[in-house]
Write an enzyme that holds these catalytic residues in place. Structure first.
Site, short mmCIF file in Angstrom:
data_model
loop_
_atom_site.label_atom_id
_atom_site.label_comp_id
_atom_site.label_asym_id
_atom_site.label_seq_id
_atom_site.Cartn_x
_atom_site.Cartn_y
_atom_site.Cartn_z
N TYR A 146 0.85 -1.19 0.00
CA TYR A 146 0.00 0.00 0.00
C TYR A 146 0.89 1.24 0.00
CZ TYR A 146 0.13 -0.36 5.24
OH TYR A 146 0.47 -0.47 6.56
N CYS A 147 0.39 2.28 -0.66
CA CYS A 147 1.14 3.53 -0.86
C CYS A 147 2.54 3.27 -1.42
CB CYS A 147 1.23 4.34 0.43
SG CYS A 147 1.70 6.07 0.17
N PRO A 148 2.62 2.57 -2.57
CA PRO A 148 3.94 2.29 -3.14
C PRO A 148 4.62 3.55 -3.63
CG PRO A 148 2.22 1.71 -4.70
CD PRO A 148 1.52 2.09 -3.43
N LYS A 159 8.59 -4.76 2.38
CA LYS A 159 8.54 -3.34 2.74
C LYS A 159 8.17 -3.18 4.21
CE LYS A 159 5.82 0.81 1.56
NZ LYS A 159 4.94 1.41 0.53
#
Length: 277
Positions: A146-148, A159
């Site tokens: 999420y939110c790359p 991550k």
């Protein structure tokens, strides 16, 4: 190029012990006020810690989801507050197992700090903080997180942190969320479901990540040690001290509070426009 991490003076602000912490948008409003403060006063650097309980923080692009209301309703039913932040990026989770903090820096008068150079400052700090664990910290986009973003921080392909920036004139805020402990799988599932409910399979002009909850992990799990948010905070401050930085307590001046109230009002207005009262 200015080395912001050595021989500087940092004012330290911690929203978790501030009287402002009970106000919904206080962390974001104070962050914006501090960027303007470092931009106008003789304050070379600020570090702002802003831990948040149970909130999903949306980016502006998330508000374009065709069925945003359904996604937000799901998140609220799961016990989370939802807000739209002023900085860029996409949805992230904030809870007691995640540390959020910002390096707020004054850009040198006669030079320009590039976006990537700003990110490199935070990357170098995190690498120094975690150096005792002898793990390679890589920065590249984890596309199914999420939110790359280009400066996702990972260990062994998993991550554990993401970085964003916000700028006003000569003030730069480099913000990081770092998953320390807790149920990271569940966090990923929340954002995965947000997009599933918010899109219903429709094509959009905006690109949202196909979130794979397995793409992210807690730092504690990746390092194989038990870590807490307060421990990481102390490790960050220690890392700054070891580089001959002077740390002093931040001062909530009248000027800062005026900027804070202005930023808070803007944040509140933006969220009312998005979600209603």
């Amino acid at each position: 190029m200015t080395d912001f991490l050595t021989n500087s003076t940092y004012q330290v602000y911690d929203s978790s012990i501030s009287a402002l912490k009970t106000q919904t948008y206080s962390h974001f409003a104070l962050g914006d006020a501090l960027i303007r403060q470092v931009n106008t006063e003789d304050i070379p650097a600020i570090i702002h810690f802003w831990p948040i309980d149970q909130m999903i923080i949306l980016g502006m692009m998330d508000t374009k989801l065709p069925y945003l209301d359904e996604g937000v309703s799901f998140l609220k039913n799961e016990g989370y507050q939802v807000c739209v932040r002023p900085a860029g990026g996409l949805a992230v989770v904030a809870d007691p197992g995640i540390i959020n903090f910002s390096l707020i820096l004054q850009e040198p008068a006669n030079s320009k700090v590039s976006i990537d150079a700003g990110y490199e400052v935070m990357l170098r700090l995190i690498q120094k903080v975690l150096a005792p664990y002898n793990e390679e910290i890589k920065a590249y986009e984890i596309e199914d997180s999420y939110c790359p973003g280009k400066f996702d921080l990972s260990i062994d392909g998993k991550k554990f942190a993401g970085i964003a920036q916000r700028r006003f004139k000569k003030g730069i805020a480099i913000m990081i969320y770092l998953s320390v402990e807790g149920n990271q799988q569940r966090r990923g599932e929340l954002i995965q479901t947000l997009y599933e409910k918010g899109m219903r399979g429709e094509e959009t002009r905006w690109k949202y990540p196909a979130v794979n909850p397995d793409s992210m992990a807690n730092l504690s799990d990746l390092l194989g040690v038990s870590l807490t948010v307060p421990q990481i905070k102390e490790m960050v401050l220690t890392a700054l001290k070891e580089e001959e930085n002077r740390l002093i307590e931040g001062n909530y001046t009248a000027e800062l509070m005026t900027e804070y109230q202005s930023a808070y009002d803007k944040m509140e207005k933006r969220n009312i426009q998005t979600f209603g009262n």
